[in-house]
Scaffold this active site. Structure first.
Site, PDB file in Angstrom:
ATOM      1  N   HIS A 156       0.849  -1.071   0.410  1.00 55.82           N
ATOM      2  CA  HIS A 156      -0.070   0.042   0.044  1.00 55.82           C
ATOM      3  C   HIS A 156       0.806   1.225   0.051  1.00 55.82           C
ATOM      4  O   HIS A 156       0.417   2.395  -0.302  1.00 55.82           O
ATOM      5  CB  HIS A 156      -0.879  -0.123   1.380  1.00 55.82           C
ATOM      6  CG  HIS A 156      -0.357   0.172   2.646  1.00 55.82           C
ATOM      7  ND1 HIS A 156      -0.032  -0.691   3.420  1.00 55.82           N
ATOM      8  CD2 HIS A 156      -0.128   1.326   3.268  1.00 55.82           C
ATOM      9  CE1 HIS A 156       0.475  -0.285   4.573  1.00 55.82           C
ATOM     10  NE2 HIS A 156       0.478   1.089   4.403  1.00 55.82           N
TER      11      HIS A 156
ATOM     12  N   SER B 248       4.629   2.618   7.833  1.00 59.78           N
ATOM     13  CA  SER B 248       4.097   1.549   7.037  1.00 59.78           C
ATOM     14  C   SER B 248       5.373   0.933   6.240  1.00 59.78           C
ATOM     15  O   SER B 248       6.163   1.960   5.529  1.00 59.78           O
ATOM     16  CB  SER B 248       3.108   1.628   6.129  1.00 59.78           C
ATOM     17  OG  SER B 248       1.963   1.975   7.016  1.00 59.78           O
TER      18      SER B 248
ATOM     19  N   ASP C 230       0.081  -7.524   1.416  1.00 60.43           N
ATOM     20  CA  ASP C 230       0.646  -6.424   1.523  1.00 60.43           C
ATOM     21  C   ASP C 230       1.952  -6.175   1.569  1.00 60.43           C
ATOM     22  O   ASP C 230       2.625  -5.587   2.312  1.00 60.43           O
ATOM     23  CB  ASP C 230      -0.006  -5.714   2.681  1.00 60.43           C
ATOM     24  CG  ASP C 230       0.091  -4.081   2.727  1.00 60.43           C
ATOM     25  OD1 ASP C 230       0.228  -3.514   1.509  1.00 60.43           O
ATOM     26  OD2 ASP C 230      -0.054  -3.341   3.765  1.00 60.43           O
TER      27      ASP C 230
END
Length: 532
Positions: A158, A263, A188
């Site tokens: 993402h 992230s 992911d």
């Protein structure tokens, strides 16, 4: 009389002229001398340095096994009375943690109109009425880490999804335009490649299977664009299932603070090895509340290997819809253990269909590995390479058996499990009532009334559900079709009544129903027939 030395005579003469002290005077002199000795001793003791706690040889030291290089030291618990420190670890690993900037094109408005007061929001919407948003460049930032001197960089999917340009910046100031080698949205995970003439710092994967709840972890990343920020915490939980869209990931829950921009950044153990990748947080406020989730290193390693070789990830496919064996289902089948996954539906022409699987089979192991539940089976099947054979242990009507299957390649859109209740439908006159359910025959008229799928060709249609029954509690609704009760195939409402009566006669308090849900999918439902 013998002669005495001259000096002795002089002394005797001098002493003879002094008055002799009395007994009281001699006592006072002795007491004064003793007091002086005590005072001098206390003063000398006060000048000594304070006493400090000393580590004994038997106390444990936190050092990495076989570490001889000073740069490879684990964090210090105590060194020269200094407090606990992660400084050595951070100094060693942080050069390989990078900032990733992703450039995309979007038509979304950057202004959040929901936070504008109502009168002004209405004015703003009127002002922009009829105007189409113009495409514009958007930048977002995340984290990543270098795993190979050849320039392979790991991050979240993402972080780089739909990117037109990806830039990787190192803490030493070097910046590179990265090539996206492959992504896997199911986990992911994304793999990038940068080219550098000078050597690149790297980190290595550790063994997340050795993690225990309570172990220290260190997270390094770029929250809110603040490069190489370091936080520490402990492992809060293991094996978290967070989202149905990420059915292949058992997340590691950590309380090391992570925020937006973390992230794709790594989570380290005390050896400085990557045991996870920070992926998401639970945050009602948008900031860290101490609940973060990291993708385990073992999963990252396997996915990255496929992305490096093929640019995409393939997973094994059995061709069944499955559900976990709940205590209610186990009780209705008369089994004590609720472990395993039950086959609710078999995909025609799929690997399971060709191997002879049947509805109602309970899969308890694959190649000797025990199956905990439906999610566990999904992950274990996914790890079997397509074209390879696997042996499943199956319980069929209480009897164990072995089924050998050649695993297929999982299609992208196949749903491995389905057990959703159907929608409310129009009520039709019931032909039978039992266990809190009203049922009618499956006819073209009833199929049309309840919008039942064409491939459902036999069974009894649920037309009403007693709201006080266990069937209602389990989510059964009008429009569901009962296909089987226990081992009895249901072709009419009378078959359902007979199956319930048979269960009561046998002293059972529950029955297991195979149900085709009105909204789609087939699953097993265990209902209490005494609660009506």
């Amino acid at each position: 009389m013998q002669d005495q030395p001259k000096n002795s005579q002089a002394d005797n003469g001098l002493l003879s002229r002094l008055p002799k002290p009395t007994l009281r005077q001699r006592r006072l002199a002795a007491m004064g001398t003793a007091a002086a000795v005590v005072v001098i001793g206390l003063g000398a003791f006060a000048l000594l340095p304070p006493v400090r706690a000393i580590r004994t040889a038997g106390e444990p030291m936190m050092v990495a096994a076989n570490d001889t290089d000073a740069n490879q030291r684990a964090p210090r618990m105590l060194e020269n009375s200094a407090p606990f420190s992660f400084a050595d670890l951070v100094e060693r690993v942080s050069p390989a943690v990078v900032t990733i900037t992703s450039e995309t094109t979007t038509t979304e408005n950057d202004l959040d109109t929901d936070n504008i007061p109502a009168p002004f929001r209405d004015l703003f919407n009127q002002f922009n009425n009829g105007q189409k948003p113009q495409p514009h460049r958007a930048l977002s930032a995340g984290s990543g880490f270098i795993i190979d001197k050849a320039g392979y960089v790991v991050t979240n999917n993402h972080v780089v999804d739909a990117s037109k340009k990806i830039t990787v910046k190192l803490p030493d100031g070097r910046s590179f335009t990265a090539k996206l080698l492959g992504t896997d949205s199911a986990t992911d995970i994304a793999l990038l490649k940068i080219n550098s003439e000078k050597p690149l710092p790297t980190v290595e994967f550790g063994d997340d299977k050795k993690l225990r709840v309570g172990d220290w972890v260190v997270a390094v990343g770029n929250p809110f664009g603040l490069s190489n920020s370091v936080t520490a915490g402990i492992v809060s939980s293991l094996g978290r299932n967070i989202e149905s869209s990420q059915q292949y990931t058992n997340f590691i829950q950590i309380d090391a603070p992570i925020n937006r921009g973390n992230s794709g950044g790594p989570t380290f153990d005390l050896r400085g090895q990557v045991i996870g990748m920070n992926s998401m947080i639970f945050s009602p406020s948008g900031g860290s509340v101490g609940i973060g989730f990291a993708i385990p290193a073992g999963l990252i390693h396997d996915v990255v290997a496929q992305l490096k070789s093929h640019g995409h990830v393939t997973r094994g496919y059995l061709g069944v819809n499955i559900q976990s064996v709940t205590p209610d289902i186990a009780s209705s089948l008369g089994i004590k253990d609720s472990k395993g996954a039950m086959v609710a539906e078999i995909v025609p022409g799929g690997p399971a269909s060709k191997a002879g699987f049947e509805q109602g089979d309970i899969i308890t192991s694959i190649d000797g590995q025990a199956i905990d539940d439906a999610t566990d089976l999904t992950r274990k099947v996914a790890n079997v390479p397509a074209g390879q054979s696997a042996t499943f242990t199956v319980s069929r009507q209480g009897k164990p058996m072995q089924v050998k299957v050649t695993i297929g390649t999982r299609p992208d859109q196949v749903q491995m499990a389905s057990n959703e209740p159907g929608k409310d439908g129009m009520l039709a006159p019931s032909s039978a009532n039992a266990a809190g359910l009203g049922l009618s025959s499956l006819t073209p008229e009833s199929k049309k009334s309840f919008n039942i799928a064409e491939n459902v060709i036999t069974g009894a249609v649920v037309t009403k559900v007693d709201p006080e029954s266990d069937a209602a509690d389990k989510g059964m609704q009008p429009g569901d079709v009962v296909l089987r009760v226990g081992s009895r195939i249901v072709r009419s409402p009378a078959d359902f009544q007979a199956g319930v009566a048979e269960a009561k006669k046998g002293g059972r308090s529950s029955v297991l129903l195979l149900v085709a849900h009105n909204q789609g999918g087939t699953g097993f439902v265990a209902i209490d027939i005494d609660k009506t």
